[in-house]
Design an enzyme around this catalytic site. Structure first.
Site, PDB file in Angstrom:
ATOM      1  N   ARG A  37       0.808  -1.222   0.000  1.00 37.31           N
ATOM      2  CA  ARG A  37       0.000   0.000   0.000  1.00 37.31           C
ATOM      3  C   ARG A  37       0.845   1.278   0.000  1.00 37.31           C
ATOM      4  O   ARG A  37       0.456   2.301   0.563  1.00 37.31           O
ATOM      5  CB  ARG A  37      -0.961   0.021   1.192  1.00 37.31           C
ATOM      6  CG  ARG A  37      -1.887  -1.182   1.273  1.00 37.31           C
ATOM      7  CD  ARG A  37      -2.834  -1.274   0.085  1.00 37.31           C
ATOM      8  NE  ARG A  37      -3.650  -2.478   0.164  1.00 37.31           N
ATOM      9  CZ  ARG A  37      -3.359  -3.631  -0.443  1.00 37.31           C
ATOM     10  NH1 ARG A  37      -2.278  -3.735  -1.205  1.00 37.31           N
ATOM     11  NH2 ARG A  37      -4.145  -4.684  -0.316  1.00 37.31           N
ATOM     12  N   SER A  96     -10.811  -0.155   3.699  1.00 30.05           N
ATOM     13  CA  SER A  96     -10.059  -0.643   4.864  1.00 30.05           C
ATOM     14  C   SER A  96      -9.420   0.525   5.608  1.00 30.05           C
ATOM     15  O   SER A  96      -8.703   1.327   5.010  1.00 30.05           O
ATOM     16  CB  SER A  96      -8.974  -1.625   4.423  1.00 30.05           C
ATOM     17  OG  SER A  96      -9.554  -2.776   3.847  1.00 30.05           O
ATOM     18  N   GLU A 130      -4.474   2.690   6.910  1.00 27.63           N
ATOM     19  CA  GLU A 130      -4.352   2.589   5.453  1.00 27.63           C
ATOM     20  C   GLU A 130      -5.088   3.749   4.805  1.00 27.63           C
ATOM     21  O   GLU A 130      -4.657   4.273   3.784  1.00 27.63           O
ATOM     22  CB  GLU A 130      -4.940   1.263   4.961  1.00 27.63           C
ATOM     23  CG  GLU A 130      -4.854   1.071   3.454  1.00 27.63           C
ATOM     24  CD  GLU A 130      -5.298  -0.315   3.031  1.00 27.63           C
ATOM     25  OE1 GLU A 130      -6.061  -0.410   2.051  1.00 27.63           O
ATOM     26  OE2 GLU A 130      -4.896  -1.308   3.679  1.00 27.63           O
TER      27      GLU A 130
END
EC number: 1.3.1.98
Length: 301
Positions: free
Chosen positions: A174, A225, A295
């Site tokens: 990520r 998320s 995130e």
């Protein structure tokens, strides 16, 4: 600020909106106003915007389709550039795909699957733009953007435009160099896919979509998320084992369906969400000794 607005309008960079509520541009439906919001209609509009931002020494921020963002209740200072219609070009040549940074990721994955191109099936349920996906190395179902990207065209802070190769993007979980080391805007991405069996690819896509629909609360405003998975654990599992499923502060609630999602039940503020995030972090650290890292991108004043 008024002089900057006038010059942006005169330069015909695209739509120029003053004190525009950003809740309209995020999937969480949360966010105060941007001092100036630009929706550019072409690359030249972005370049000119950055020239003027530099001239007036103004802060600037880029957003895509707002699917992984939590914007402050106080909004964002300076100029916000929203990528979209002006960067939605698409060129497919055999298994090579060139696509604008504003192109919707779900739309792209669906279109390419129907053409029998494999490699983007994991993105069938990821809302957001191609540019945002490249920026954060978006992924799901044990795959991510780094597996298919060959290069990306970046407009850097100083106004220069250059291609970054896969290796230069510095991908990890990520993460890419665009987040910290080399801030810039993804104007275009080139993906290398594989020619496959159309029926199988479409079947995998549908399976991924069904899984998301059954396990994630996309019927409510949310930002995807909230936390990264702290290897070897899964963030959602830890949150649920801590007994936090369904916990609510103000209008923000930890989803009953998936622990790693915070939903806006109606009228939630960014502060409500931030308070939940802080509660989750402290609870998980106290119960399991695990540090949780977000995130979702938290931006604004």
């Amino acid at each position: 600020m008024e002089q900057l607005v006038n010059e942006l309008i005169e330069a015909n960079v695209g739509r120029v909106l003053v004190d525009e509520p950003l809740a309209r541009y995020t999937t969480m439906k949360i966010g105060g106003p941007a001092d100036i919001l630009i929706v550019p209609k072409h690359v030249a509009g972005i370049e000119k915007t950055l020239q003027l931002v530099k001239k007036y020494k103004t802060k600037w921020t880029v957003i895509g389709r707002g699917s992984n963002l939590l914007v402050s209740d106080l909004g964002i200072e300076g100029v916000v550039i929203r990528l979209g219609e002006g960067l939605d070009h698409l060129e497919v040549e055999k298994h090579r795909v060139r696509v604008g940074g504003g192109y919707p990721l779900i739309k792209l994955s669906t279109l390419l699957s129907r053409q029998g191109l494999a490699g983007l099936e994991f993105a069938s349920g990821i809302p957001g733009s191609v540019g945002g996906a490249v920026y954060m190395n978006a992924g799901a179902h044990k795959s991510d953007i780094s597996n298919i990207l060959s290069k990306a065209l970046i407009l850097f802070e100083d106004g220069t435009i250059d291609w970054l190769t896969h290796g230069e993007m510095g991908f990890s979980y990520r993460t890419s160099v665009l987040q910290t080391k080399r801030p810039g805007i993804v104007l275009e991405a080139e993906f290398q896919l594989q020619i496959g069996e159309r029926e199988r690819i479409v079947s995998v896509m549908q399976k991924n979509k069904d899984y998301r629909r059954e396990t994630q609360p996309w019927n409510h405003p949310c930002a995807g998320s909230v936390f990264r998975n702290p290897t070897p654990y899964f963030a959602g599992d830890l949150i649920e084992k801590a007994g936090l499923r369904g916990y609510q502060i103000g209008g923000a609630q930890i989803s009953e369906m998936h622990g790693n999602f915070i939903i806006n039940t109606g009228g939630a503020s960014a502060q409500d969400v931030l308070s939940l995030i802080a509660l989750i972090k402290q609870t998980i650290k106290d119960k399991f000794g695990v540090e949780m890292h977000t995130e979702v991108e938290i931006i604004g004043r």
